[in-house]
Motif scaffolding. Structure first.
Motif, mmCIF file in Angstrom:
data_model
loop_
_atom_site.group_PDB
_atom_site.id
_atom_site.type_symbol
_atom_site.label_atom_id
_atom_site.label_comp_id
_atom_site.label_asym_id
_atom_site.label_seq_id
_atom_site.Cartn_x
_atom_site.Cartn_y
_atom_site.Cartn_z
ATOM 1 N N MET A 10 0.834 -1.199 0.000
ATOM 2 C CA MET A 10 0.000 0.000 0.000
ATOM 3 C C MET A 10 0.873 1.256 0.000
ATOM 4 N N LYS A 11 1.918 1.219 0.824
ATOM 5 C CA LYS A 11 2.833 2.355 0.920
ATOM 6 C C LYS A 11 3.522 2.595 -0.430
ATOM 7 N N LEU A 12 3.921 1.496 -1.092
ATOM 8 C CA LEU A 12 4.583 1.594 -2.395
ATOM 9 C C LEU A 12 3.644 2.210 -3.431
ATOM 10 N N LEU A 13 2.374 1.810 -3.417
ATOM 11 C CA LEU A 13 1.389 2.364 -4.350
ATOM 12 C C LEU A 13 1.245 3.875 -4.162
ATOM 13 N N ILE A 14 1.205 4.318 -2.939
ATOM 14 C CA ILE A 14 1.102 5.754 -2.648
ATOM 15 C C ILE A 14 2.347 6.489 -3.133
ATOM 16 N N ILE A 15 3.512 5.935 -2.887
ATOM 17 C CA ILE A 15 4.767 6.568 -3.320
ATOM 18 C C ILE A 15 4.822 6.648 -4.844
ATOM 19 N N VAL A 16 4.477 5.544 -5.523
ATOM 20 C CA VAL A 16 4.493 5.530 -6.987
ATOM 21 C C VAL A 16 3.475 6.532 -7.540
ATOM 22 N N SER A 17 2.284 6.566 -6.987
ATOM 23 C CA SER A 17 1.241 7.501 -7.436
ATOM 24 C C SER A 17 1.682 8.944 -7.265
ATOM 25 N N LEU A 18 2.235 9.262 -6.113
ATOM 26 C CA LEU A 18 2.712 10.636 -5.870
ATOM 27 C C LEU A 18 3.869 10.991 -6.794
ATOM 28 N N THR A 19 4.758 10.047 -7.045
ATOM 29 C CA THR A 19 5.883 10.289 -7.953
ATOM 30 C C THR A 19 5.378 10.590 -9.362
ATOM 31 N N VAL A 20 4.436 9.789 -9.841
ATOM 32 C CA VAL A 20 3.858 10.012 -11.171
ATOM 33 C C VAL A 20 3.168 11.376 -11.221
ATOM 34 N N LEU A 21 2.440 11.709 -10.194
ATOM 35 C CA LEU A 21 1.743 12.993 -10.131
ATOM 36 C C LEU A 21 2.736 14.157 -10.158
ATOM 37 N N VAL A 22 3.797 14.069 -9.383
ATOM 38 C CA VAL A 22 4.821 15.125 -9.340
ATOM 39 C C VAL A 22 5.526 15.232 -10.686
ATOM 40 N N LEU A 23 5.898 14.112 -11.284
ATOM 41 C CA LEU A 23 6.572 14.139 -12.590
ATOM 42 C C LEU A 23 5.654 14.704 -13.678
ATOM 43 N N THR A 24 4.389 14.349 -13.627
ATOM 44 C CA THR A 24 3.417 14.910 -14.585
ATOM 45 C C THR A 24 3.309 16.415 -14.414
ATOM 46 N N PHE A 25 3.217 16.868 -13.182
ATOM 47 C CA PHE A 25 3.147 18.306 -12.912
ATOM 48 C C PHE A 25 4.395 19.015 -13.429
ATOM 49 N N ILE A 26 5.567 18.459 -13.159
ATOM 50 C CA ILE A 26 6.831 19.069 -13.616
ATOM 51 C C ILE A 26 6.856 19.139 -15.140
ATOM 52 N N ALA A 27 6.470 18.045 -15.811
ATOM 53 C CA ALA A 27 6.474 18.018 -17.277
ATOM 54 C C ALA A 27 5.508 19.044 -17.852
ATOM 55 N N LEU A 28 4.301 19.108 -17.305
ATOM 56 C CA LEU A 28 3.304 20.053 -17.823
ATOM 57 C C LEU A 28 3.690 21.491 -17.504
ATOM 58 N N ASN A 29 4.243 21.709 -16.336
ATOM 59 C CA ASN A 29 4.653 23.057 -15.933
ATOM 60 C C ASN A 29 5.856 23.550 -16.742
ATOM 61 N N SER A 30 6.638 22.634 -17.264
ATOM 62 C CA SER A 30 7.833 23.014 -18.033
ATOM 63 C C SER A 30 7.490 23.478 -19.441
ATOM 64 N N GLY A 31 6.238 23.274 -19.850
ATOM 65 C CA GLY A 31 5.852 23.633 -21.213
ATOM 66 C C GLY A 31 6.059 22.487 -22.183
ATOM 67 N N ALA A 32 6.293 21.297 -21.687
ATOM 68 C CA ALA A 32 6.511 20.136 -22.554
ATOM 69 C C ALA A 32 5.294 19.869 -23.440
ATOM 70 N N TYR A 33 4.104 20.159 -22.915
ATOM 71 C CA TYR A 33 2.892 19.967 -23.711
ATOM 72 C C TYR A 33 2.618 21.256 -24.472
ATOM 73 N N ASN A 34 2.652 21.179 -25.787
ATOM 74 C CA ASN A 34 2.420 22.345 -26.644
ATOM 75 C C ASN A 34 0.913 22.528 -26.822
ATOM 76 N N ILE A 35 0.385 23.632 -26.348
ATOM 77 C CA ILE A 35 -1.052 23.908 -26.393
ATOM 78 C C ILE A 35 -1.473 24.575 -27.711
ATOM 79 N N ALA A 36 -0.529 24.837 -28.607
ATOM 80 C CA ALA A 36 -0.821 25.509 -29.877
ATOM 81 C C ALA A 36 -1.781 24.698 -30.735
ATOM 82 N N ALA A 37 -2.705 25.383 -31.407
ATOM 83 C CA ALA A 37 -3.661 24.718 -32.298
ATOM 84 C C ALA A 37 -2.977 24.143 -33.532
#
Length: 185
Positions: A1-28
């Protein structure tokens, strides 16, 4: 259970970092990632289906209703959704996602499928769809007018250039002067 929480939080943090960095291009001008496209389509379709399923569809075969829908469609929708024979406009070319071209769709003959599609069309026309350039016509058009557009969309499926041109020719004077949306309820 602890591992699942750690993995979930890690994925969430990495997703936030990637999106915040501008990696996702929002241009039409840049298409969505495939997974993003599937997720957006799934959310859109599920949302519309859930909100439209209890609607009562009026009789949509009335020629006067279809005629009114044609006039509204011609005045309001052809810049993005085009019409048979109309070349893509600058606006239509610049949209992402591209607006559906209803005249290219195969006519629906199954009554259950036609009713379901009519509910979805009505809901999308009335409420619009976020981040697609599809406006909500409900604030400026009454339900009767939106059902008329819905009725015409069903007739537009598979329509030829000649048939659409004949409608334009038949209603030329009205199209030049009439864009009455009715009063919003």
């Amino acid at each position: 259970m602890k591992l699942l929480i750690i993995v979930s939080l890690t994925v969430l943090v990495l997703t936030f970092i990637a999106l915040n960095s501008g990696a996702y291009n929002i241009a039409a001008t840049d298409k969505h990632w495939a997974i993003t496209e599937k997720l957006i389509s799934w959310v859109r379709d599920s949302s519309i289906k859930a909100r439209a399923k209890e609607m009562e569809v009026p009789v949509l075969d009335d020629p006067a209703m279809v005629e009114k829908g044609f006039k509204q469609y011609h005045a309001m929708c052809t810049e993005c959704h085009l019409s048979p024979g109309k070349q893509p406009t600058e606006l239509a070319i610049g949209l992402y996602p591209q607006a559906p071209l209803f005249y290219e769709r195969v006519p629906v003959t199954d009554e259950g499928e036609k009713s379901s599609l009519s509910k979805k069309y009505f809901w999308a026309i009335k409420n619009g769809i976020k981040m697609t350039a599809m406006p909500a016509w409900g604030p400026t058009h009454n339900d009767e007018t939106i059902w008329a557009i819905t009725a015409f969309l069903q007739k537009l499926h598979g329509m030829t250039t000649e048939r659409y041109t004949a409608l334009v020719d038949t209603h030329h004077d009205d199209l030049m002067h009439d864009h009455n949306h009715g009063h919003h309820h």
